[in-house]
Design a protein around this motif. Sequence first.
Motif, PDB file in Angstrom:
ATOM      1  N   LEU A   1       0.641  -1.403   0.067  1.00  0.00           N
ATOM      2  CA  LEU A   1       0.057   0.280   0.070  1.00  0.00           C
ATOM      3  C   LEU A   1       0.515   1.167  -0.091  1.00  0.00           C
ATOM      4  N   SER A   2       2.186   0.948  -0.044  1.00  0.00           N
ATOM      5  CA  SER A   2       2.660   2.091   0.040  1.00  0.00           C
ATOM      6  C   SER A   2       2.891   3.586   1.370  1.00  0.00           C
ATOM      7  N   LEU A   3       2.561   2.083   2.109  1.00  0.00           N
ATOM      8  CA  LEU A   3       2.418   2.240   3.631  1.00  0.00           C
ATOM      9  C   LEU A   3       3.281   3.056   4.530  1.00  0.00           C
ATOM     10  N   GLU A   4       3.878   4.151   5.276  1.00  0.00           N
ATOM     11  CA  GLU A   4       4.433   4.259   6.353  1.00  0.00           C
ATOM     12  C   GLU A   4       3.969   5.659   7.333  1.00  0.00           C
ATOM     13  N   ALA A   5       3.683   5.097   8.874  1.00  0.00           N
ATOM     14  CA  ALA A   5       3.033   5.487   9.860  1.00  0.00           C
ATOM     15  C   ALA A   5       3.889   5.901  10.825  1.00  0.00           C
ATOM     16  N   GLU A   6       3.502   6.648  11.228  1.00  0.00           N
ATOM     17  CA  GLU A   6       4.139   6.537  12.613  1.00  0.00           C
ATOM     18  C   GLU A   6       3.200   6.203  14.103  1.00  0.00           C
ATOM     19  N   ILE A   7       3.251   5.327  15.029  1.00  0.00           N
ATOM     20  CA  ILE A   7       2.512   4.676  15.811  1.00  0.00           C
ATOM     21  C   ILE A   7       2.556   5.736  16.889  1.00  0.00           C
ATOM     22  N   SER A   8       1.335   5.884  17.663  1.00  0.00           N
ATOM     23  CA  SER A   8       1.427   7.235  19.518  1.00  0.00           C
ATOM     24  C   SER A   8       0.558   5.852  20.110  1.00  0.00           C
ATOM     25  N   GLU A   9       0.969   6.252  21.362  1.00  0.00           N
ATOM     26  CA  GLU A   9      -0.261   5.552  22.656  1.00  0.00           C
ATOM     27  C   GLU A   9      -1.453   6.194  22.577  1.00  0.00           C
ATOM     28  N   GLY A  10      -2.168   5.283  22.799  1.00  0.00           N
ATOM     29  CA  GLY A  10      -4.237   5.983  22.300  1.00  0.00           C
ATOM     30  C   GLY A  10      -4.555   5.470  21.211  1.00  0.00           C
ATOM     31  N   THR A  11      -5.609   5.616  20.893  1.00  0.00           N
ATOM     32  CA  THR A  11      -6.568   5.347  20.201  1.00  0.00           C
ATOM     33  C   THR A  11      -7.579   6.127  20.147  1.00  0.00           C
ATOM     34  N   ASN A  12      -7.028   7.555  20.888  1.00  0.00           N
ATOM     35  CA  ASN A  12      -8.206   8.942  20.840  1.00  0.00           C
ATOM     36  C   ASN A  12      -8.164   9.553  19.405  1.00  0.00           C
ATOM     37  N   LYS A  13      -9.090  10.206  19.310  1.00  0.00           N
ATOM     38  CA  LYS A  13      -9.026  11.249  18.322  1.00  0.00           C
ATOM     39  C   LYS A  13      -8.745  11.766  18.044  1.00  0.00           C
ATOM     40  N   GLU A  14      -7.213  13.286  18.902  1.00  0.00           N
ATOM     41  CA  GLU A  14      -6.476  13.797  19.450  1.00  0.00           C
ATOM     42  C   GLU A  14      -5.214  13.010  18.509  1.00  0.00           C
ATOM     43  N   VAL A  15      -4.792  11.763  19.142  1.00  0.00           N
ATOM     44  CA  VAL A  15      -3.754  10.543  18.942  1.00  0.00           C
ATOM     45  C   VAL A  15      -3.671  10.324  17.223  1.00  0.00           C
ATOM     46  N   MET A  16      -5.022   9.677  16.673  1.00  0.00           N
ATOM     47  CA  MET A  16      -5.211   9.670  14.887  1.00  0.00           C
ATOM     48  C   MET A  16      -5.327  10.250  14.264  1.00  0.00           C
ATOM     49  N   ASP A  17      -5.575  11.560  15.037  1.00  0.00           N
ATOM     50  CA  ASP A  17      -5.780  12.941  13.449  1.00  0.00           C
ATOM     51  C   ASP A  17      -4.027  13.052  13.174  1.00  0.00           C
ATOM     52  N   LYS A  18      -3.169  12.877  14.170  1.00  0.00           N
ATOM     53  CA  LYS A  18      -1.591  12.647  13.643  1.00  0.00           C
ATOM     54  C   LYS A  18      -0.941  11.150  12.913  1.00  0.00           C
ATOM     55  N   TYR A  19      -1.326  10.345  13.737  1.00  0.00           N
ATOM     56  CA  TYR A  19      -0.791   9.051  14.321  1.00  0.00           C
ATOM     57  C   TYR A  19      -1.518   7.694  13.817  1.00  0.00           C
ATOM     58  N   VAL A  20      -1.040   6.342  13.583  1.00  0.00           N
ATOM     59  CA  VAL A  20      -1.646   5.357  13.831  1.00  0.00           C
ATOM     60  C   VAL A  20      -1.522   5.227  15.137  1.00  0.00           C
ATOM     61  N   GLY A  21      -2.967   5.132  15.705  1.00  0.00           N
ATOM     62  CA  GLY A  21      -3.166   5.077  17.349  1.00  0.00           C
ATOM     63  C   GLY A  21      -2.128   3.002  17.059  1.00  0.00           C
ATOM     64  N   HIS A  22      -1.718   3.334  18.884  1.00  0.00           N
ATOM     65  CA  HIS A  22      -1.473   1.982  19.756  1.00  0.00           C
ATOM     66  C   HIS A  22      -3.209   1.611  20.657  1.00  0.00           C
ATOM     67  N   PHE A  23      -3.321   0.865  20.653  1.00  0.00           N
ATOM     68  CA  PHE A  23      -4.698   0.268  22.048  1.00  0.00           C
ATOM     69  C   PHE A  23      -4.070   0.096  23.182  1.00  0.00           C
ATOM     70  N   VAL A  24      -3.860   0.703  24.152  1.00  0.00           N
ATOM     71  CA  VAL A  24      -3.153   1.390  25.465  1.00  0.00           C
ATOM     72  C   VAL A  24      -2.843  -0.373  25.785  1.00  0.00           C
ATOM     73  N   GLU A  25      -4.204  -1.001  25.732  1.00  0.00           N
ATOM     74  CA  GLU A  25      -3.914  -2.547  26.483  1.00  0.00           C
ATOM     75  C   GLU A  25      -3.345  -3.771  26.063  1.00  0.00           C
ATOM     76  N   THR A  26      -2.676  -3.133  24.958  1.00  0.00           N
ATOM     77  CA  THR A  26      -2.402  -4.160  23.941  1.00  0.00           C
ATOM     78  C   THR A  26      -0.607  -4.317  23.742  1.00  0.00           C
ATOM     79  N   SER A  27      -0.060  -5.459  23.384  1.00  0.00           N
ATOM     80  CA  SER A  27       1.555  -5.672  23.364  1.00  0.00           C
ATOM     81  C   SER A  27       1.420  -4.345  22.475  1.00  0.00           C
ATOM     82  N   LYS A  28       2.858  -4.287  22.663  1.00  0.00           N
ATOM     83  CA  LYS A  28       4.224  -3.554  22.141  1.00  0.00           C
ATOM     84  C   LYS A  28       5.112  -4.354  20.830  1.00  0.00           C
ATOM     85  N   THR A  29       4.979  -5.204  21.679  1.00  0.00           N
ATOM     86  CA  THR A  29       5.870  -6.217  20.854  1.00  0.00           C
ATOM     87  C   THR A  29       6.008  -8.084  20.841  1.00  0.00           C
ATOM     88  N   GLU A  30       5.644  -9.077  22.146  1.00  0.00           N
ATOM     89  CA  GLU A  30       5.276 -10.403  21.418  1.00  0.00           C
ATOM     90  C   GLU A  30       4.094 -10.303  21.776  1.00  0.00           C
TER      91      GLU A  30
END
Length: 206
Positions: free
Chosen positions: A89-118
Amino acid sequence: MIRYTTRYVNIVSLVITIIIYIFLSYFITNLKIFDFNLSFISNLLKKNIVQVELNSSNINQETKEDFKIQNNYPNDTKENEWKITIPILSLEAEISEGTNKEVMDKYVGHFVETSKTEGNICLAAHNRGYKVNYFNGIKKLKEGDEIVYKYKNFEKTYLVIKNKIIKDTEWSDLEKTEKNQITLITCVENEPEYRRCIKAIEKEEE
């Protein structure tokens, strides 16, 4: 004019005192119950509700009581240390913590209770109607397409196994897993009660 004897006044006073005592006892007992209910309700309200706004539709995700969502910018990792790449999809995007509108207006949001690695890494983003719509093409993903995820020194490639539609109340896909996988969530156009869910598993080393 009616005159009351001292004995009569004392009896009446005693009766009033007993009535007041009974009333106060009942009130205090119920006040304790009321306080308990208030404490119970207060504890429930302490839980954070994360509003995920995807194409004008909200997803409510209940989070741990003591978890504080980070909404400051830039995000908590150095630039380019937390990102997702989808080559097809030729997509490259930065990720930030949280999934509210303020976060996703700039980033891909990470669901706070899920893993960041494994385990199960879960992300969400807009797909249309906003300044950034990083997931506008994920409905085109097919089985075998690659998703590359990087968090600091952790980096893995995942292969898509499912591209499906789920109800907005269905959260089983965000649960912890033993196997390494990544889950992408976005909304479905003109279907506010549904979400698109992409599941991908870790690519085995050749």
